[in-house]
Design a protein around this motif. Structure first.
Motif, PDB file in Angstrom:
ATOM      1  N   UNK A 112     -33.020  10.518  88.143  1.00 12.77           N
ATOM      2  CA  UNK A 112     -31.692  10.679  87.783  1.00 12.77           C
ATOM      3  C   UNK A 112     -30.497   9.620  89.184  1.00 12.77           C
ATOM      4  N   UNK A 113     -30.865   8.888  88.380  1.00 19.24           N
ATOM      5  CA  UNK A 113     -30.433   7.864  87.951  1.00 19.24           C
ATOM      6  C   UNK A 113     -30.771   6.966  89.401  1.00 19.24           C
ATOM      7  N   UNK A 114     -31.671   7.396  90.195  1.00 20.26           N
ATOM      8  CA  UNK A 114     -32.364   6.490  90.981  1.00 20.26           C
ATOM      9  C   UNK A 114     -33.187   6.046  91.020  1.00 20.26           C
ATOM     10  N   UNK A 115     -33.644   4.635  91.157  1.00 17.70           N
ATOM     11  CA  UNK A 115     -34.871   3.932  90.571  1.00 17.70           C
ATOM     12  C   UNK A 115     -35.716   4.410  91.536  1.00 17.70           C
ATOM     13  N   UNK A 116     -36.855   4.132  91.033  1.00 16.62           N
ATOM     14  CA  UNK A 116     -38.358   4.354  91.557  1.00 16.62           C
ATOM     15  C   UNK A 116     -39.619   3.563  91.814  1.00 16.62           C
ATOM     16  N   UNK A 117     -40.088   2.776  92.023  1.00 16.27           N
ATOM     17  CA  UNK A 117     -41.203   2.169  92.175  1.00 16.27           C
ATOM     18  C   UNK A 117     -42.275   3.273  91.876  1.00 16.27           C
ATOM     19  N   UNK A 118     -43.247   2.767  91.246  1.00  9.80           N
ATOM     20  CA  UNK A 118     -44.741   3.991  90.440  1.00  9.80           C
ATOM     21  C   UNK A 118     -45.208   2.021  90.708  1.00  9.80           C
ATOM     22  N   UNK A 119     -46.611   2.417  91.096  1.00  9.33           N
ATOM     23  CA  UNK A 119     -48.108   1.481  90.160  1.00  9.33           C
ATOM     24  C   UNK A 119     -48.211   1.908  88.855  1.00  9.33           C
ATOM     25  N   UNK A 120     -48.727   1.137  88.313  1.00  7.17           N
ATOM     26  CA  UNK A 120     -49.737   1.021  87.185  1.00  7.17           C
ATOM     27  C   UNK A 120     -49.815   1.807  86.771  1.00  7.17           C
ATOM     28  N   UNK A 121     -50.712   2.959  87.439  1.00 11.02           N
ATOM     29  CA  UNK A 121     -51.880   3.949  86.481  1.00 11.02           C
ATOM     30  C   UNK A 121     -50.061   5.035  86.404  1.00 11.02           C
ATOM     31  N   UNK A 122     -49.524   5.532  87.372  1.00 11.95           N
ATOM     32  CA  UNK A 122     -48.320   6.683  87.501  1.00 11.95           C
ATOM     33  C   UNK A 122     -47.223   6.079  86.746  1.00 11.95           C
ATOM     34  N   UNK A 123     -47.475   4.881  86.356  1.00 13.04           N
ATOM     35  CA  UNK A 123     -46.773   4.490  85.166  1.00 13.04           C
ATOM     36  C   UNK A 123     -46.664   4.996  84.085  1.00 13.04           C
ATOM     37  N   UNK A 124     -48.300   4.257  83.596  1.00 13.61           N
ATOM     38  CA  UNK A 124     -48.936   4.730  81.974  1.00 13.61           C
ATOM     39  C   UNK A 124     -48.881   6.391  81.950  1.00 13.61           C
ATOM     40  N   UNK A 125     -49.243   7.041  83.243  1.00 20.68           N
ATOM     41  CA  UNK A 125     -49.590   7.936  83.518  1.00 20.68           C
ATOM     42  C   UNK A 125     -48.260   9.157  82.913  1.00 20.68           C
ATOM     43  N   UNK A 155     -45.160   7.589  81.737  1.00 20.65           N
ATOM     44  CA  UNK A 155     -44.468   6.848  79.460  1.00 20.65           C
ATOM     45  C   UNK A 155     -45.260   7.947  78.997  1.00 20.65           C
ATOM     46  N   UNK A 156     -47.033   8.801  79.428  1.00 25.53           N
ATOM     47  CA  UNK A 156     -46.881   8.861  78.059  1.00 25.53           C
ATOM     48  C   UNK A 156     -46.600  10.878  77.720  1.00 25.53           C
ATOM     49  N   UNK A 157     -46.722  11.399  79.702  1.00 28.47           N
ATOM     50  CA  UNK A 157     -45.779  12.553  79.571  1.00 28.47           C
ATOM     51  C   UNK A 157     -44.554  12.226  79.284  1.00 28.47           C
ATOM     52  N   UNK A 158     -44.115  11.654  79.395  1.00 22.16           N
ATOM     53  CA  UNK A 158     -42.209  11.931  79.180  1.00 22.16           C
ATOM     54  C   UNK A 158     -42.189  11.434  77.754  1.00 22.16           C
ATOM     55  N   UNK A 159     -43.483  10.837  77.117  1.00 16.84           N
ATOM     56  CA  UNK A 159     -43.390  10.955  75.385  1.00 16.84           C
ATOM     57  C   UNK A 159     -43.482  12.178  74.582  1.00 16.84           C
ATOM     58  N   UNK A 160     -44.123  13.247  75.062  1.00 15.03           N
ATOM     59  CA  UNK A 160     -44.848  14.179  75.267  1.00 15.03           C
ATOM     60  C   UNK A 160     -44.844  15.187  75.637  1.00 15.03           C
ATOM     61  N   UNK A 161     -43.486  15.975  75.892  1.00 14.47           N
ATOM     62  CA  UNK A 161     -42.882  16.534  76.306  1.00 14.47           C
ATOM     63  C   UNK A 161     -43.198  17.813  75.980  1.00 14.47           C
ATOM     64  N   UNK A 184     -57.369  17.478  81.227  1.00 15.99           N
ATOM     65  CA  UNK A 184     -57.846  16.358  82.013  1.00 15.99           C
ATOM     66  C   UNK A 184     -58.718  15.068  81.600  1.00 15.99           C
ATOM     67  N   UNK A 185     -59.289  15.306  79.936  1.00 17.68           N
ATOM     68  CA  UNK A 185     -60.199  14.421  79.494  1.00 17.68           C
ATOM     69  C   UNK A 185     -59.371  14.262  78.773  1.00 17.68           C
ATOM     70  N   UNK A 186     -57.847  15.058  77.659  1.00 15.12           N
ATOM     71  CA  UNK A 186     -57.479  14.372  77.462  1.00 15.12           C
ATOM     72  C   UNK A 186     -56.385  13.110  77.256  1.00 15.12           C
ATOM     73  N   UNK A 187     -55.838  13.231  78.813  1.00 10.34           N
ATOM     74  CA  UNK A 187     -55.225  12.428  79.257  1.00 10.34           C
ATOM     75  C   UNK A 187     -55.897  11.161  79.864  1.00 10.34           C
ATOM     76  N   UNK A 206     -56.442   9.272  76.278  1.00  6.75           N
ATOM     77  CA  UNK A 206     -54.880   8.732  75.870  1.00  6.75           C
ATOM     78  C   UNK A 206     -53.928   7.784  76.926  1.00  6.75           C
ATOM     79  N   UNK A 207     -53.971   7.825  78.289  1.00  6.19           N
ATOM     80  CA  UNK A 207     -53.458   7.062  78.968  1.00  6.19           C
ATOM     81  C   UNK A 207     -54.497   5.841  79.627  1.00  6.19           C
ATOM     82  N   UNK A 208     -56.090   6.131  80.047  1.00  3.86           N
ATOM     83  CA  UNK A 208     -56.726   5.086  80.380  1.00  3.86           C
ATOM     84  C   UNK A 208     -57.468   4.126  79.140  1.00  3.86           C
TER      85      UNK A 208
END
Length: 229
Positions: A150-163, A165-171, A177-180, A183-185
Motif C-alpha cells: 500500500x505504497x509503504x516500504x516494508x523490510x523483508x529478509x531474504x527468505x521472505x523476499x524470495x517467497x 516474489x514467487x507468490x506475487x508472480x503466481x497469484x 509446501x513441497x512445491x514451494x 520453486x523458492x528454495x
C-alpha cells in the motif's frame, strides 16, 4: 537478485563459448553440458531456469533429451529453447511438437537469443526476471530488492523476499509446501516442509494489513490472492 540459471547443452566449443559469454553478459548464471549424458546429470542435480539445447549432440539428439524431459513430471514444464542449424520448416515443427518452447536457428543474433530467453522466462518463470512485479497493493522490485505494501516500504529478509516474489508472480495458484520448497528454495533443497509454515507466518506478519493475501488452502498448501478466503 538471484541470477537465473541457464544450462547450455552444446558440443561445439566456439558456439558454447559464445553462448556462455552472451548469457553471462545478460546477467544469467550459466553451466555447460557437452552431451546428453552430462545434461541429464546436471538436471538431476538441480533444475536450471531454462535450457538452451542443441539439436545435434555426440551421444544422442537434443530432440531425444527434450522428449525425456517432457515425460518426467519434474521437468515437464522446464523452459527449453532448441538451438540448431536445421532451418527446414518441418524440423521446426517437429521440435515444437516434441515440446520445445522456442526455436533458434544458427547462426543466431546474440541479442535476439537473450530477448527470446527473457521473453520465455517472463511467460513461464516471471519470479526470476528483473522486472518489478505487482499484485493488488503489493509491489516487489527485484532490481532494488524493495517491497512496498500500500505504497509503504516494508523490510523483508531474504527468505521472505524470495517467497513473496514467487507468490506475487503466481497469484491465484495453489502450491503445496513441497512445491514451494522446490520453486523458492531450490529443487534439491533439504529443508523440512514445516519450515515453509514458519516463513509463511513471518511473511504474513511483515505484510501487516495485507496479510490476508497469503491464504491457507486446508489440506493442500497456500495461495496468494487479494480476494477473500
Amino acid at each position: 537478485m538471484t541470477q537465473p540459471q541457464v544450462l547450455l547443452v552444446e558440443d561445439e566449443p566456439a558456439i558454447a563459448e559464445l553462448l556462455r559469454f552472451t548469457m553471462q553478459g545478460a546477467g544469467f548464471a550459466t553451466t555447460l553440458a557437452i552431451d546428453v549424458q552430462q545434461a541429464r546429470s546436471q538436471i538431476a542435480e538441480a533444475l536450471p531456469h531454462v535450457v538452451l539445447l542443441d539439436w545435434m549432440l555426440p551421444d544422442s539428439s537434443g530432440l531425444a533429451l527434450l522428449s525425456e524431459l517432457r515425460r518426467d513430471p519434474r521437468t515437464a514444464a522446464l523452459p527449453v529453447i532448441m538451438l540448431t542449424a536445421k532451418g527446414m520448416e518441418e524440423d521446426k515443427v517437429r521440435g515444437l511438437n516434441e515440446g520445445a518452447d522456442d526455436y533458434v536457428t544458427k547462426p543466431f543474433s546474440p541479442k535476439e537469443l537473450v530477448a527470446r530467453v527473457q521473453a520465455l522466462l517472463r511467460r513461464k518463470a516471471p519470479e526470476v526476471g528483473s522486472q518489478a512485479l505487482t499484485y493488488g497493493a503489493i509491489m516487489v522490485d527485484a532490481e532494488r530488492l524493495q517491497v512496498s505494501v500500500a505504497e509503504r516500504p516494508v523490510a523483508l529478509d531474504q527468505a521472505e523476499f524470495k517467497l513473496l516474489r514467487f507468490l506475487v508472480a503466481h497469484p491465484e495458484r495453489i502450491f503445496s509446501r513441497a512445491q514451494l520448497l522446490d520453486k523458492v528454495w531450490g529443487d534439491h533443497t533439504f529443508i523440512e516442509e514445516r519450515t515453509v509454515d514458519v516463513h509463511i507466518m513471518r511473511l504474513r506478519k511483515s505484510l501487516g494489513e495485507l496479510s490476508h493475501y497469503v491464504q491457507t488452502v486446508r489440506g493442500v498448501g497456500y495461495k496468494f490472492s487479494a480476494s477473500g478466503e
